[in-house]
Design an enzyme around this catalytic site. Structure first.
Site, mmCIF file in Angstrom:
data_model
loop_
_atom_site.group_PDB
_atom_site.id
_atom_site.type_symbol
_atom_site.label_atom_id
_atom_site.label_comp_id
_atom_site.label_asym_id
_atom_site.label_seq_id
_atom_site.Cartn_x
_atom_site.Cartn_y
_atom_site.Cartn_z
ATOM 1 N N ASP A 221 -50.908 13.764 -24.281
ATOM 2 C CA ASP A 221 -51.107 12.454 -23.772
ATOM 3 C C ASP A 221 -49.734 11.722 -24.231
ATOM 4 O O ASP A 221 -49.119 11.900 -25.094
ATOM 5 C CB ASP A 221 -52.181 11.804 -24.928
ATOM 6 N N VAL B 123 -53.068 6.240 -16.710
ATOM 7 C CA VAL B 123 -52.029 6.162 -17.782
ATOM 8 C C VAL B 123 -51.618 4.733 -18.306
ATOM 9 O O VAL B 123 -51.520 4.562 -19.777
ATOM 10 C CB VAL B 123 -50.666 7.098 -17.469
ATOM 11 N N ASP B 124 -51.580 3.871 -17.237
ATOM 12 C CA ASP B 124 -51.300 2.332 -17.740
ATOM 13 C C ASP B 124 -52.587 1.864 -18.589
ATOM 14 O O ASP B 124 -52.233 1.143 -19.535
ATOM 15 C CB ASP B 124 -51.549 1.772 -16.267
HETATM 16 N N1 APR Z 1 -50.829 10.533 -20.642
HETATM 17 C C1 APR Z 1 -50.216 11.280 -19.632
HETATM 18 N N2 APR Z 1 -50.696 11.155 -18.366
HETATM 19 C C2 APR Z 1 -51.670 10.508 -18.284
HETATM 20 C C3 APR Z 1 -52.610 9.594 -19.020
HETATM 21 C C4 APR Z 1 -51.980 9.807 -20.395
HETATM 22 N N3 APR Z 1 -52.741 9.419 -21.598
HETATM 23 N N4 APR Z 1 -53.669 9.367 -18.368
HETATM 24 C C5 APR Z 1 -53.758 9.497 -17.269
HETATM 25 N N5 APR Z 1 -52.428 10.193 -16.851
HETATM 26 C C6 APR Z 1 -51.673 10.801 -15.719
HETATM 27 C C7 APR Z 1 -52.929 11.119 -14.290
HETATM 28 O O1 APR Z 1 -53.739 12.338 -14.665
HETATM 29 C C8 APR Z 1 -51.882 11.276 -13.331
HETATM 30 O O2 APR Z 1 -51.343 12.451 -13.309
HETATM 31 O O3 APR Z 1 -51.084 9.907 -14.989
HETATM 32 C C9 APR Z 1 -50.915 10.103 -13.731
HETATM 33 C C10 APR Z 1 -50.824 8.989 -12.894
HETATM 34 O O4 APR Z 1 -52.115 8.467 -12.540
HETATM 35 P P1 APR Z 1 -52.355 7.139 -12.841
HETATM 36 O O5 APR Z 1 -52.377 6.662 -14.080
HETATM 37 O O6 APR Z 1 -53.701 6.840 -11.970
HETATM 38 O O7 APR Z 1 -51.358 6.286 -11.863
HETATM 39 P P2 APR Z 1 -50.859 5.943 -10.401
HETATM 40 O O8 APR Z 1 -51.471 7.010 -9.559
HETATM 41 O O9 APR Z 1 -49.682 5.874 -10.300
HETATM 42 O O10 APR Z 1 -51.798 4.633 -10.222
HETATM 43 C C11 APR Z 1 -51.178 3.235 -10.607
HETATM 44 O O11 APR Z 1 -53.633 3.000 -11.692
HETATM 45 O O12 APR Z 1 -54.176 2.535 -13.542
HETATM 46 C C12 APR Z 1 -53.708 1.991 -12.441
HETATM 47 O O13 APR Z 1 -52.733 -0.098 -13.414
HETATM 48 C C13 APR Z 1 -52.519 1.144 -12.767
HETATM 49 O O14 APR Z 1 -52.782 0.042 -10.580
HETATM 50 C C14 APR Z 1 -52.216 0.961 -11.409
HETATM 51 C C15 APR Z 1 -52.571 2.570 -10.493
#
Ligand code: APR
Length: 183
Positions: A10, A33-34
């Site tokens: 994480d 992750v956001d």
């Molecule tokens: N730690 C590390 N990696 C994480 C975590 C975490 N706590 N949570 C999720 N991930 C991973 C996901 O499994 C994926 O491999 O982060 C990677 C990116 O996935 P997303 O978070 O969906 O990001 P993205 O594909 O760039 O989409 C961005 O999603 O959350 C919204 O605000 C954000 O609109 C934006 C979009």
């Protein structure tokens, strides 16, 4: 170029100077992750992000990390939404990593953690994104001494690990033939 490591975990648990979040243009947070980063940093992160928004795809901006301390900064970068691969997605994704490293360097960051940007909600194919990420961090001269690619699942971890093990620019299944020395 700093030491590059792939870790499984994480990203909000990372003990680094800067954590990169995969944001959207509003910088107000979201899911994935956001969402995790905003939950861990607290509501001040969205306030600070809003003051810098919009953040265009490929760009990177830094805010304090607030409740994520001792992490000093959150670097918000916006990945490309996958549209099939012929809309410049690779270039935008590479810029996310390069620009995040440039912002980190300007801030004197010595260690940074990246998620697998754009491979979740934004739908970027994992193996292709892993090669873009591995190539970008390996080809960007940077004073950031420690670069951690944080995978949230084993598949992402292995894709990043494999991409880093291949020469720059080589995707899975395109490995150059091994020239076997005669004899
Ligand atoms: N730690 C590390 N990696 C994480 C975590 C975490 N706590 N949570 C999720 N991930 C991973 C996901 O499994 C994926 O491999 O982060 C990677 C990116 O996935 P997303 O978070 O969906 O990001 P993205 O594909 O760039 O989409 C961005 O999603 O959350 C919204 O605000 C954000 O609109 C934006 C979009």
């Amino acid at each position: 170029m700093g030491a590059i490591e792939v870790v499984l975990g994480d990203i909000t648990r990372e003990n680094v100077d800067a954590i990169v979040t995969a944001a959207n243009e509003s910088l107000l947070g979201g899911g994935g992750v956001d969402g995790a980063v905003h939950r861990a940093a607290g509501p001040r992160l969205a306030e600070a992000g809003a003051a810098l928004a919009p953040c265009l795809p490929g760009r990177a901006v830094a805010t304090p990390a607030f409740d994520l301390a001792p992490v000093r900064y959150v670097i918000h970068t916006v990945g490309p939404v996958w549209e099939g691969g012929d809309h410049g997605e690779d270039e935008v994704l590479a810029r996310c990593y390069v620009n995040s490293l440039l912002v980190a360097e300007e801030l004197g960051v010595e260690s940074i953690a990246f998620p697998a940007i754009a491979t979740g909600v934004y739908g970027f194919p994992l193996d292709r994104a892993a090669v873009v990420a591995a190539d970008a961090v390996r080809s960007t001269p940077s004073t950031v001494g420690e670069i951690r690619l944080v995978a949230f699942d084993r598949e992402t971890h292995d894709a990043l690990r494999d991409a880093l093990a291949r020469p720059i620019g080589v995707r899975r299944g395109e490995e150059p033939p091994v020239d076997r020395q005669p004899g």
